[in-house]
Design a protein around this motif. Structure first.
Motif, PDB file in Angstrom:
ATOM      1  N   ASN A   1      59.256  20.700  29.075  1.00 50.57           N
ATOM      2  CA  ASN A   1      60.600  20.301  28.651  1.00 50.57           C
ATOM      3  C   ASN A   1      60.622  19.558  27.321  1.00 50.57           C
ATOM      4  OD1 ASN A   1      62.349  21.376  30.545  1.00 50.57           O
ATOM      5  ND2 ASN A   1      62.036  19.684  31.974  1.00 50.57           N
ATOM      6  N   ASN A   2      59.551  18.895  26.933  1.00 50.49           N
ATOM      7  CA  ASN A   2      59.593  18.027  25.758  1.00 50.49           C
ATOM      8  C   ASN A   2      58.586  18.360  24.669  1.00 50.49           C
ATOM      9  OD1 ASN A   2      61.676  16.221  26.790  1.00 50.49           O
ATOM     10  ND2 ASN A   2      60.126  15.612  28.276  1.00 50.49           N
ATOM     11  N   ALA A   3      57.528  19.099  24.989  1.00 51.05           N
ATOM     12  CA  ALA A   3      56.477  19.362  24.003  1.00 51.05           C
ATOM     13  C   ALA A   3      56.914  20.413  22.994  1.00 51.05           C
ATOM     14  CB  ALA A   3      55.198  19.812  24.697  1.00 51.05           C
ATOM     15  N   ASN A   4      56.435  20.273  21.773  1.00 47.30           N
ATOM     16  CA  ASN A   4      56.677  21.228  20.706  1.00 47.30           C
ATOM     17  C   ASN A   4      55.796  22.454  20.935  1.00 47.30           C
ATOM     18  OD1 ASN A   4      55.818  22.219  17.789  1.00 47.30           O
ATOM     19  ND2 ASN A   4      57.846  21.300  17.647  1.00 47.30           N
ATOM     20  N   ILE A   5      56.219  23.589  20.417  1.00 45.69           N
ATOM     21  CA  ILE A   5      55.444  24.822  20.644  1.00 45.69           C
ATOM     22  C   ILE A   5      54.021  24.721  20.089  1.00 45.69           C
ATOM     23  CG2 ILE A   5      57.476  26.305  20.798  1.00 45.69           C
ATOM     24  CD1 ILE A   5      56.895  27.235  17.938  1.00 45.69           C
ATOM     25  N   GLN A   6      53.794  23.835  19.135  1.00 42.13           N
ATOM     26  CA  GLN A   6      52.444  23.658  18.589  1.00 42.13           C
ATOM     27  C   GLN A   6      51.467  23.146  19.652  1.00 42.13           C
ATOM     28  OE1 GLN A   6      51.544  24.541  15.479  1.00 42.13           O
ATOM     29  NE2 GLN A   6      53.630  25.187  15.038  1.00 42.13           N
ATOM     30  N   ALA A   7      51.961  22.458  20.673  1.00 42.65           N
ATOM     31  CA  ALA A   7      51.102  21.917  21.726  1.00 42.65           C
ATOM     32  C   ALA A   7      50.448  23.018  22.548  1.00 42.65           C
ATOM     33  CB  ALA A   7      51.912  20.993  22.636  1.00 42.65           C
ATOM     34  N   TYR A   8      51.009  24.238  22.529  1.00 46.66           N
ATOM     35  CA  TYR A   8      50.477  25.351  23.315  1.00 46.66           C
ATOM     36  C   TYR A   8      49.327  26.061  22.601  1.00 46.66           C
ATOM     37  CZ  TYR A   8      54.680  24.718  26.128  1.00 46.66           C
ATOM     38  OH  TYR A   8      55.654  24.204  26.923  1.00 46.66           O
ATOM     39  N   ARG A   9      48.990  25.662  21.393  1.00 45.24           N
ATOM     40  CA  ARG A   9      47.890  26.298  20.648  1.00 45.24           C
ATOM     41  C   ARG A   9      46.552  26.160  21.374  1.00 45.24           C
ATOM     42  NH1 ARG A   9      47.977  27.537  15.053  1.00 45.24           N
ATOM     43  NH2 ARG A   9      50.069  27.399  14.207  1.00 45.24           N
ATOM     44  N   GLN A  10      46.426  25.125  22.188  1.00 44.29           N
ATOM     45  CA  GLN A  10      45.155  24.892  22.888  1.00 44.29           C
ATOM     46  C   GLN A  10      44.909  25.897  24.021  1.00 44.29           C
ATOM     47  OE1 GLN A  10      45.089  21.135  25.088  1.00 44.29           O
ATOM     48  NE2 GLN A  10      47.325  21.034  24.894  1.00 44.29           N
ATOM     49  N   PHE A  11      45.944  26.656  24.376  1.00 49.38           N
ATOM     50  CA  PHE A  11      45.815  27.649  25.441  1.00 49.38           C
ATOM     51  C   PHE A  11      45.854  29.043  24.817  1.00 49.38           C
ATOM     52  CE2 PHE A  11      48.513  24.185  27.367  1.00 49.38           C
ATOM     53  CZ  PHE A  11      47.450  23.520  27.962  1.00 49.38           C
ATOM     54  N   PRO A  12      44.711  29.744  24.718  1.00 54.44           N
ATOM     55  CA  PRO A  12      44.673  31.057  24.073  1.00 54.44           C
ATOM     56  C   PRO A  12      45.663  32.044  24.712  1.00 54.44           C
ATOM     57  CG  PRO A  12      42.455  30.261  24.502  1.00 54.44           C
ATOM     58  CD  PRO A  12      43.398  29.310  25.166  1.00 54.44           C
ATOM     59  N   GLY A  13      46.444  32.681  23.839  1.00 55.51           N
ATOM     60  CA  GLY A  13      47.423  33.677  24.271  1.00 55.51           C
ATOM     61  C   GLY A  13      48.824  33.098  24.477  1.00 55.51           C
ATOM     62  N   MET A  14      48.957  31.769  24.535  1.00 57.12           N
ATOM     63  CA  MET A  14      50.275  31.171  24.775  1.00 57.12           C
ATOM     64  C   MET A  14      51.074  31.004  23.480  1.00 57.12           C
ATOM     65  SD  MET A  14      50.754  29.898  28.154  1.00 57.12           S
ATOM     66  CE  MET A  14      51.728  28.469  28.020  1.00 57.12           C
TER      67      MET A  14
END
Length: 184
Positions: free
Chosen positions: A110-123
């Protein structure tokens, strides 16, 4: 009491010496006697208010003239005061769940920026963009109901579902989920 007040107020007028003349030597009793003999003037209330208005105008003019002659000093002082006084900050200083905005292996959907998903490959960027453009969510499983999410993308999300948390949407962070202005 009135005589003393009159004497105190009238002394400057009695003691005034016109320029170019030599003052007369008088003793204190003579000065008080002269002050007592001066005619008393009764001013109407209207005349008092006009006099006060004129005096106030002169006072204001003197203050503005002084300020005009000291512009640089006043500006410097005002700047120093503005820097020294702490301003009211509108930013949120303490956010208990800051670690879920990209600083740990868990991400708040709900609050994280899309850049935070870089740590999960494919997300990143596709699934992260879908999560960021929809919501707020009540639970993590709500992201499987995003319209247009293919089964292939849902399988990638399932792989990292344990790393996603769903906290209440915070207005300070929810608005910046797509673009927070930080570019690396």
């Amino acid at each position: 009491m009135r005589a003393i007040l009159l004497a105190v107020l009238a002394l400057p007028a009695v003691a005034y010496v016109t320029p170019g003349t030599t003052p007369e030597r008088r003793t204190a009793p003579e000065v008080f006697a002269a002050a007592r003999d001066m005619p008393q003037v009764q001013l109407e209330a209207e005349e008092n208010s006009i006099g006060a208005l004129v005096a106030g105008g002169f006072g204001l003019g003197a203050l503005l003239g002084w300020m005009n002659s000291r512009k640089q000093q006043l500006a410097s002082s005002a700047a120093a005061v503005a820097v020294a006084l702490p301003g009211a900050a509108n930013a949120m200083v303490d956010y208990d769940n800051i670690q879920y905005l990209g600083g740990s292996d868990k991400v708040d959907i709900n609050n994280a920026n899309i850049q935070a998903y870089r740590q999960f490959p494919g997300m990143f960027p596709t699934i992260a963009g879908l999560i960021g453009t929809h919501g707020p969510y009540k639970q993590v499983s709500d992201i499987y109901n995003i319209p247009g999410m293919e089964d292939k993308l849902k399988n990638i999300v399932k792989k990292y579902e344990g790393n996603l948390v769903c906290l209440p949407a915070n207005p300070a962070y929810f608005i910046d989920r797509i673009n927070n202005g930080n570019y690396r």
